[in-house]
Design an enzyme around this catalytic site. Structure first.
Site, PDB file in Angstrom:
ATOM      1  N   GLN A 101       0.826  -1.201   0.000  1.00  0.00           N
ATOM      2  CA  GLN A 101       0.000   0.000   0.000  1.00  0.00           C
ATOM      3  C   GLN A 101       0.863   1.254   0.000  1.00  0.00           C
ATOM      4  O   GLN A 101       2.094   1.196   0.086  1.00  0.00           O
ATOM      5  CB  GLN A 101      -0.904  -0.001   1.238  1.00  0.00           C
ATOM      6  CG  GLN A 101      -0.130  -0.081   2.548  1.00  0.00           C
ATOM      7  CD  GLN A 101      -1.037  -0.269   3.761  1.00  0.00           C
ATOM      8  OE1 GLN A 101      -1.136   0.620   4.597  1.00  0.00           O
ATOM      9  NE2 GLN A 101      -1.695  -1.441   3.849  1.00  0.00           N
ATOM     10  N   HIS A 103       0.191   5.902   0.831  1.00  0.00           N
ATOM     11  CA  HIS A 103      -0.752   6.926   1.266  1.00  0.00           C
ATOM     12  C   HIS A 103      -0.528   8.210   0.468  1.00  0.00           C
ATOM     13  O   HIS A 103       0.605   8.561   0.148  1.00  0.00           O
ATOM     14  CB  HIS A 103      -0.580   7.216   2.760  1.00  0.00           C
ATOM     15  CG  HIS A 103      -0.597   5.977   3.606  1.00  0.00           C
ATOM     16  ND1 HIS A 103      -1.720   5.191   3.741  1.00  0.00           N
ATOM     17  CD2 HIS A 103       0.376   5.378   4.334  1.00  0.00           C
ATOM     18  CE1 HIS A 103      -1.431   4.155   4.530  1.00  0.00           C
ATOM     19  NE2 HIS A 103      -0.169   4.251   4.893  1.00  0.00           N
ATOM     20  N   GLU A 120       4.009   8.621   7.997  1.00  0.00           N
ATOM     21  CA  GLU A 120       4.043   7.794   9.200  1.00  0.00           C
ATOM     22  C   GLU A 120       5.449   7.260   9.462  1.00  0.00           C
ATOM     23  O   GLU A 120       6.353   7.409   8.632  1.00  0.00           O
ATOM     24  CB  GLU A 120       3.060   6.628   9.078  1.00  0.00           C
ATOM     25  CG  GLU A 120       3.329   5.687   7.922  1.00  0.00           C
ATOM     26  CD  GLU A 120       2.203   4.678   7.699  1.00  0.00           C
ATOM     27  OE1 GLU A 120       1.084   4.884   8.189  1.00  0.00           O
ATOM     28  OE2 GLU A 120       2.456   3.677   7.000  1.00  0.00           O
ATOM     29  N   HIS A 178       4.742   0.422   0.738  1.00  0.00           N
ATOM     30  CA  HIS A 178       5.199  -0.272   1.946  1.00  0.00           C
ATOM     31  C   HIS A 178       4.209  -1.357   2.358  1.00  0.00           C
ATOM     32  O   HIS A 178       3.049  -1.357   1.928  1.00  0.00           O
ATOM     33  CB  HIS A 178       5.376   0.719   3.110  1.00  0.00           C
ATOM     34  CG  HIS A 178       4.112   1.447   3.473  1.00  0.00           C
ATOM     35  ND1 HIS A 178       3.694   2.579   2.811  1.00  0.00           N
ATOM     36  CD2 HIS A 178       3.176   1.207   4.426  1.00  0.00           C
ATOM     37  CE1 HIS A 178       2.561   3.006   3.339  1.00  0.00           C
ATOM     38  NE2 HIS A 178       2.230   2.192   4.325  1.00  0.00           N
ATOM     39  N   ARG A 198      -4.530   0.699  -1.421  1.00  0.00           N
ATOM     40  CA  ARG A 198      -4.088  -0.693  -1.412  1.00  0.00           C
ATOM     41  C   ARG A 198      -3.809  -1.113  -2.852  1.00  0.00           C
ATOM     42  O   ARG A 198      -4.691  -1.043  -3.703  1.00  0.00           O
ATOM     43  CB  ARG A 198      -5.207  -1.541  -0.786  1.00  0.00           C
ATOM     44  CG  ARG A 198      -4.837  -2.948  -0.407  1.00  0.00           C
ATOM     45  CD  ARG A 198      -6.036  -3.684   0.181  1.00  0.00           C
ATOM     46  NE  ARG A 198      -6.502  -3.101   1.422  1.00  0.00           N
ATOM     47  CZ  ARG A 198      -7.716  -2.623   1.621  1.00  0.00           C
ATOM     48  NH1 ARG A 198      -8.613  -2.643   0.646  1.00  0.00           N
ATOM     49  NH2 ARG A 198      -8.064  -2.121   2.779  1.00  0.00           N
TER      50      ARG A 198
END
Length: 324
Positions: A101, A103, A120, A178, A198
């Site tokens: 996936q 972001h 993150e 990642h 995803r």
């Protein structure tokens, strides 16, 4: 004035890839064997954290920010984010591999989802033998080459896979492909966002035989196709001293190995400070308040509280998180 250290009720999330470690290692209150995430501090819509200690017990994070504003989060943070808490703090247990996936960044996330982006970081707390993480590409690829590998189900041929151990740190900026591999338990610090693209889910069905959605089209323009020599963050530790391991515009995370007593002064910060216990156990003391923090627990120090004492009767380790 918000005059206490704050602990929140964990929000446990069952996942197709979740396991038992959050219960067995971190003592989360569940008998389920598919718990993948414990949201420790959350202001995600529909999943707002609720206080479980002190005079504020039963209040939620939204009401705290509404009432205490910059006293809770810091003046600069309140001006920028208003009554939205900017970070989502989690512990994650991957019994099976998560989907591959990425972001979107702030601009894309705002445009498409009216959301923050999702930068993150991961701090590995425990890893089974040969457990790994997928982070980034291992070689330069074009969009066309990426799509060809996706179509042929040969993505792993172009992705970077690292075997990991306790203490390994990975910074995951938006756009970086990642996945957390099977057998890894980690602490995750991220922007307040639940937007995930995803791209591959190992062709595994849900219990009802359906498959989770893939976001092939959305992901193409959100992916960062560049490569790095190493994706692991290098850092050093010093006992009873906070050492920086990751710093970005969205959060700064320090590691704090503890043995004995430490007096902490936050007068240099205009921010709340979050502590995640990733090893051992400690006691936080502020005025007449004492709060135990075991491995797998989290505490929020409001921005208006500048001096605390932390006592570790055994070798312990905390992650210290705030916004510069």
């Amino acid at each position: 004035m918000v005059n206490q250290l704050i602990k929140f009720e964990p929000i446990l999330k069952d996942k197709i890839w979740g396991g038992e470690k959050l219960a067995t290692y971190l003592n989360k209150d569940t008998k389920r064997s598919d718990i993948g995430e414990s949201w420790e501090i959350s202001d995600v819509e529909g999943d707002t954290s609720v206080v479980l200690n002190g005079n504020l017990i039963g209040e939620n994070l939204k009401s705290l920010i509404s009432e205490y504003k910059s006293e809770l989060v810091g003046e600069k943070i309140f001006k920028h984010f208003g009554e939205k808490f900017p970070l989502l703090i989690k512990f994650i247990d991957a019994k099976e591999a998560l989907s591959i996936q990425l972001h979107p960044n702030d601009e894309l996330a705002q445009k498409r989802h009216n959301s923050f982006g999702k930068t993150e970081m991961w701090y590995v707390m425990q890893a089974d033998e040969k457990a790994n993480l997928i982070v980034g590409f291992q070689k330069e690829v074009t969009k066309a080459e990426y799509l060809e590998h996706l179509e042929n189900k040969t993505l792993l041929e172009i992705l970077n896979v690292d075997e990991v151990n306790k203490g390994d740190v990975y910074f995951i900026p938006t756009g970086r492909v990642h996945a957390i591999g099977a057998g890894v338990m980690l602490a995750e610090i991220q922007q307040t966002s639940d937007v995930t693209y995803r791209i591959y889910d190992w062709d595994r069905p849900n219990p009802d035989g359906t498959f989770r959605d893939l976001h092939t089209e959305e992901a193409i323009d959100a992916i960062d196709y560049s490569i790095k020599d190493s994706y692991k963050s290098a850092y050093s530790k010093e006992e009873n001293k906070a050492s920086e391991i990751v710093s970005c515009p969205y959060f700064t995370t320090n590691v704090l190995p503890l043995n004995g007593e430490v007096f902490v002064d936050h007068n240099d910060k205009d921010s709340f400070v979050i502590y995640m216990c990733v090893e051992g156990s400690v006691e936080f003391q502020y005025k007449n308040q004492a709060e135990k923090l075991q491995m797998g627990e989290t505490i929020l120090v409001p921005a208006c509280i500048k001096n605390i004492k932390i006592i570790a009767d055994e070798k312990s380790e905390l992650l210290e998180v705030y916004i510069k």
